[in-house]
Design a protein around this motif. Sequence first.
Motif, PDB file in Angstrom:
ATOM      1  N   ASP A  47      48.943  51.095  42.435  1.00 48.05           N
ATOM      2  CA  ASP A  47      48.587  50.920  43.833  1.00 48.05           C
ATOM      3  C   ASP A  47      49.774  50.408  44.651  1.00 48.05           C
ATOM      4  OD1 ASP A  47      46.036  51.855  43.472  1.00 48.05           O
ATOM      5  OD2 ASP A  47      45.124  49.884  43.313  1.00 48.05           O
ATOM      6  N   HIS A  69      31.539  51.147  48.497  1.00 55.27           N
ATOM      7  CA  HIS A  69      32.499  51.547  47.468  1.00 55.27           C
ATOM      8  C   HIS A  69      32.628  50.411  46.452  1.00 55.27           C
ATOM      9  CE1 HIS A  69      36.310  52.620  45.597  1.00 55.27           C
ATOM     10  NE2 HIS A  69      36.161  53.835  46.109  1.00 55.27           N
ATOM     11  N   SER A  92      41.687  56.569  44.045  1.00 59.89           N
ATOM     12  CA  SER A  92      40.369  56.101  44.478  1.00 59.89           C
ATOM     13  C   SER A  92      39.295  56.472  43.466  1.00 59.89           C
ATOM     14  CB  SER A  92      40.003  56.692  45.843  1.00 59.89           C
ATOM     15  OG  SER A  92      40.903  56.245  46.814  1.00 59.89           O
ATOM     16  N   THR A 145      39.638  54.114  40.557  1.00 56.59           N
ATOM     17  CA  THR A 145      39.083  52.803  40.896  1.00 56.59           C
ATOM     18  C   THR A 145      37.563  52.840  40.867  1.00 56.59           C
ATOM     19  OG1 THR A 145      40.986  52.324  42.300  1.00 56.59           O
ATOM     20  CG2 THR A 145      39.030  51.001  42.666  1.00 56.59           C
TER      21      THR A 145
END
Length: 173
Positions: free
Chosen positions: A1, A65, A145, A148
Motif C-alpha cells: 500500500d 467495506h 482493494s 484487502t
Amino acid sequence: DNIQFIVFTLVLFIAFSYLFSFNTNEFSFEFINKNKPNLLSKNYIPNFTAGLTFFIAVAATNLFHQGNWQRVYAANSNNILKFSLILSSIIIIPIVFLIGFSGLLSISKNPEIFPDLAFFLIIKQHSIYISIVFVFLAISLTISSIDTLMNAISSLIIIDGKKIISSSFNFVY
C-alpha cells in the motif's frame, strides 16, 4: 500500500503538472465559463445531484467495506487513527477537486466526451505514457482493494465463524 501510494502520488503530480503546463490558458474557470457557463451556475441541478451521488457512493462504499473497518480496528491508538483520517482527508480533497475540475474542463472543450473518462482523455492528449501508467495503477489499486477485502472477510469468518456456527446449532435444537 505504501509503495502504491508513493507511485500513485508521483504519477498524479506529473499528470497535474502536465495539465497545468500544457493548458495554461485553458485550465481555468474563465475557459469553462466562456464555453459552458451552465456548468458553473448554481442553478444547474446536475452539478448538485452528481456531487450528492458521488458523496453517497463513496461514503457507502467506505462504510460497508470490511477492509476499512479492519484497518480502523488495527490502528495502534485513537490518536494514530485520527491523524490518519485527517491526513487522508487533506490528501483526497485536492485530488478529487482537480479530477472533477478536469472533467468540467473536458466537457467545456468537447461536449461529446464521456464525463467518466474526461481526466484520462485530457492526460492522453499530452502523454500516452502517463495514461498507460494510470491504467496499470488503476488495476493494481483494484487488485489491492480486492486483496484487502478478501483478508477482511476471511478474518471475519475465522473470528466470528465459531459464534455463527454455535448460534445456528443452538437455534436448531
